[in-house]
Design a protein around this motif. Structure first.
Motif, PDB file in Angstrom:
ATOM      1  N   GLY A  31      -3.642  -2.514 -10.825  1.00  8.33           N
ATOM      2  CA  GLY A  31      -3.271  -2.634 -12.234  1.00  8.33           C
ATOM      3  C   GLY A  31      -3.116  -1.297 -12.937  1.00  8.33           C
ATOM      4  N   ILE A  86      -6.879  -7.578 -13.127  1.00  7.64           N
ATOM      5  CA  ILE A  86      -5.960  -6.515 -12.727  1.00  7.64           C
ATOM      6  C   ILE A  86      -5.284  -5.886 -13.941  1.00  7.64           C
ATOM      7  CG2 ILE A  86      -3.857  -6.014 -11.404  1.00  7.64           C
ATOM      8  CD1 ILE A  86      -6.319  -6.587  -9.690  1.00  7.64           C
ATOM      9  N   LEU A  87      -4.921  -6.709 -14.916  1.00  8.97           N
ATOM     10  CA  LEU A  87      -4.165  -6.214 -16.067  1.00  8.97           C
ATOM     11  C   LEU A  87      -4.454  -7.084 -17.273  1.00  8.97           C
ATOM     12  CD1 LEU A  87      -1.778  -4.327 -17.101  1.00  8.97           C
ATOM     13  CD2 LEU A  87      -0.254  -6.211 -16.491  1.00  8.97           C
ATOM     14  N   TRP A 128       6.143  -5.885 -14.072  1.00 12.07           N
ATOM     15  CA  TRP A 128       5.673  -6.718 -15.178  1.00 12.07           C
ATOM     16  C   TRP A 128       6.494  -6.357 -16.409  1.00 12.07           C
ATOM     17  CZ3 TRP A 128       1.666 -10.325 -15.714  1.00 12.07           C
ATOM     18  CH2 TRP A 128       1.149 -10.550 -16.994  1.00 12.07           C
ATOM     19  N   TYR A 138       3.316  -1.248 -11.742  1.00  7.79           N
ATOM     20  CA  TYR A 138       1.869  -1.058 -11.586  1.00  7.79           C
ATOM     21  C   TYR A 138       1.497  -1.043 -10.109  1.00  7.79           C
ATOM     22  CZ  TYR A 138       1.433  -2.259 -16.556  1.00  7.79           C
ATOM     23  OH  TYR A 138       1.541  -2.277 -17.929  1.00  7.79           O
TER      24      TYR A 138
END
Length: 723
Positions: A357, A315-316, A340, A353
């Protein structure tokens, strides 16, 4: 005599008389509880958002009560638990309420294992029926309610178990746990110490699955410590401890299905998967969020794992040339959008996000750090956080819209503010302190920060302190090596600028740390006040590599721990020595742990600057310290041998000129006494005289019984004899 001179003499005599009547702080008072602080112990906001619970102790009877109070009025509404009224339970130490607040886990007979881990006997107490149920006959670890409070998962003998509270049956989830080989659901030593968590398992939202990390320690080298105890022969504590460059535990991620009692391993081979520093289920019962990272810890992956198929999706990815900090700030919103925190713009800030992501927006921005993330109010779409935007030595509480607009300063008075919000974000309890004010607890409106009422103010302690000789802590900055370094100074109460004073420097200096903070200091600050009473000036300087001044300032020490920090401390001492009221020939320095590493390096490499130094529980070579911490800042010794060796105190023992005291606990599982023993041998072979003390069976904190009093008496005497 002129009238002016006579008036001045009278004023001097009056001040002197008042000073003479004030008490002197003693070491015995520091460690016997004389300056005891009042806190809100185990504060818990109730689900209704209108009330909060606090654990209270009757010091006369030892009875523990979990009492519920109204946020609005402060009145006690009820007592949820009273240890004196529970049949079969004499006492409890701590509590955890279930999500629905129908039951409580009560801990008894807790025995510490390492810094954060413990073994204990636990009971489930039903708040309605008053029924008490023992979770297990043995001492267990990390018992955790399922979301509906029908079950408890826990660790025992390196395996995971689930107890069904309705049927009373216990299911063993894993069977291969073995000491110093396999651990299921509980972190190993190095994860616990450096990733700051113990419970490596988590329930999904509907309580049908458990995700857990498995640690295979088979190839991790063992470290042993002699335990001298009271028996004729010592025993030995042997545990897995991966030193820098050595083999870590092999970790794997698993999902256990309670219905079919099957376990699936999650395939992480396509991602950075050397470490798994965080796992938690999202609000979606079928989606597990996992953070993984490479060995250098400079590429952190956020993965979403499908609970049914056990397949992972990236996702990230958060990367940095140096390292990426692991935090607990990940927060899920509707549809698994999430918040985040990252330093990617040079300062630690909050980012929003979507579920895939994709960056929606940066919520906070500016040349300051978000220091704590408090939560998200979905109703009003506001984010609550603590930051240093009111000055790097201060902390304020703020809120901002999810889109980054309409920021509000809620509690931002100069000093340190920290908030605990009600469940519905209607209220928050603010704890405030500064260098001269012990903790004050107040209730505020989360909407605008308006003060509603005072809860506790520790005025009794403040009044008590007024009876003593107390000096002001003065904050300032020093221009050193191209930077403005934060510093503070404590002068003797009867300071006379025409005299010259010895200086005792205190510091920690570790990566991202802060010692110069506008907050109530506690134990060591009392000691510093005591030393100021005896005519010493106390100075603290935060060098390059410490925190709260941006990513570049913090991470410039990468691969060179102990180089720039030592340069700054030596230069700071030399700059202070230029002041007319400071005796440049009488400057000393001390520190504990990383601070002990620094104090040792400073007296060796700054032999013409420092007259004396005290190092307590110091790292003396980063080759002796653990993988996760050390390699985060230094990479491995195989990659960076010069960084390890050139900045090791052991490499500079031949330069020692001043007086040096070296202290360690023999049972320090964190910074092993091996560090001190190797440094002692190097000093002996260099024919350097020094003083040293080993505290038998004491860990990194060196405490228990009269141990702290003895240690601080030894250090105080050493200072008085040599500075």
């Amino acid at each position: 005599m002129s009238i002016r001179k006579a008036g001045a003499l009278i004023l001097f005599l009056l001040v002197g008389a008042v000073y003479a009547q004030q008490k002197q702080i003693t070491l015995e008072e520091i460690y016997d509880g004389t300056f005891r602080m009042q806190y809100l112990d185990r504060l818990h906001s109730m689900n209704n958002g209108k009330e909060y619970a606090v654990l209270n102790t009757d010091r006369n009877t030892g009875t523990k009560t979990l009492d519920v109070y109204s946020y609005k009025t402060g009145d006690k509404v009820s007592t949820l638990i009273n240890s004196g009224e529970i049949e079969g339970l004499d006492y409890f130490i701590g509590y955890t309420l279930s999500d629905d607040e129908s039951k409580a886990l009560l801990s008894t007979n807790l025995r510490s294992i390492y810094r954060r881990s413990s073994l204990g006997v636990y009971y489930v107490y039903d708040l309605d029926s008053k029924k008490l149920t023992k979770v297990a006959d043995e001492a267990i670890q990390e018992p955790t309610f399922s979301p509906d409070a029908s079950k408890v998962a826990y660790g025992l003998n390196n395996n995971l178990f689930v107890k069904d509270l309705k049927t009373g049956t216990t299911t063993q989830v894993t069977i291969d746990g073995a000491k110093n080989k396999i651990i299921n659901g509980i972190t190993d030593w190095v994860y616990e110490e450096e990733f700051a968590f113990v419970r490596a398992f988590d329930w999904n939202a509907d309580g049908t699955k458990l995700a857990y990390i498995r640690f295979d320690e088979t190839e991790v080298p063992e470290f042993s410590m002699d335990v001298f105890g009271k028996e004729l022969y010592p025993s030995q504590d042997v545990f897995k401890y991966p030193k820098a460059g050595e083999t870590n535990a092999t970790v794997s991620l698993h999902i256990y299905d309670l219905e079919d009692q099957n376990t699936k391993e999650v395939d992480l081979s396509g991602f950075q998967n050397y470490y798994i520093p965080r796992l938690e289920w999202t609000p979606d019962a079928d989606v597990l969020a996992v953070q993984t990272t490479n060995r250098k810890q400079n590429d952190v992956n956020l993965l979403f794992v499908d609970g049914a198929s056990a397949k992972a999706k990236l996702i990230l990815s958060d990367t940095d040339d140096a390292y990426v900090d692991i935090t607990d700030n990940l927060t899920f919103l509707d549809e698994n959008e999430f918040l985040w925190t990252s330093e990617k713009d040079g300062w630690n800030h909050i980012y929003h996000y979507d579920q895939d992501g994709k960056l929606i927006n940066q919520v906070t921005k500016g040349p300051w750090e978000v220091t704590s993330y408090y939560g998200y109010d979905a109703k009003n779409k506001r984010v609550f956080y603590q930051s240093s935007e009111n000055g790097s030595i201060n902390r304020g509480v703020y809120s901002v819209k999810l889109n980054g607009s309409d920021k509000k300063a809620l509690s931002a008075d100069s000093g340190t503010n920290s908030a605990n919000f009600s469940t519905d974000f209607t209220y928050y309890i603010n704890s405030f302190s500064d260098a001269s004010t012990p903790y004050v607890f107040t209730l505020h409106s989360a909407k605008d920060g308006k003060l509603i009422r005072k809860i506790k103010d520790n005025q009794a302690l403040k009044d008590q302190f007024s009876e003593y000789v107390i000096s002001e802590k003065e904050f300032f900055t020093l221009s050193i090596n191209g930077e403005e370094l934060n510093a503070y100074m404590i002068k003797p109460k009867d300071f006379d600028a025409s005299k010259k004073y010895p200086v005792f420097m205190t510091q920690y200096s570790g990566p991202g740390s802060q010692s110069v903070a506008n907050s109530w200091g506690g134990g060591n600050d009392y000691w510093f006040q005591m030393l100021a009473q005896d005519g010493y000036i106390i100075v603290c300087v935060d060098p390059r590599g410490t925190g709260l001044k941006g990513r570049d300032f913090k991470k410039m020490t990468q691969n060179e721990l102990g180089k720039y920090e030592v340069e700054d401390q030596i230069a700071a001492a030399q700059a202070l020595g230029q002041r007319p009221y400071i005796d440049a020939d009488r400057i000393g320095i001390w520190g504990w742990s990383y601070g002990g590493f620094m104090a040792s390096n400073c007296i060796f490499q700054g032999a013409d600057t420092f007259k004396m130094a005290i190092a307590v529980a110091p790292v003396t070579s980063w080759r002796f310290y653990d993988t996760i911490y050390t390699e985060r800042y230094m990479t491995t010794p195989q990659e960076n041998a010069s960084g390890y060796d050139e900045n090791s105190p052991i490499s500079h023992v031949d330069k020692l000129k001043g007086k040096y005291l070296l202290v360690h606990g023999s049972a320090d599982d964190n910074v092993h006494v091996q560090n001190t023993m190797r440094l002692i041998e190097a000093l002996v072979q260099a024919n350097k005289q020094f003083d040293w003390a080993i505290y038998p069976d004491k860990n990194h904190g060196i405490y228990g019984g009269n141990t702290r009093l003895h240690l601080y008496t030894k250090m105080t005497n050493f200072i008085k004899d040599n500075l």
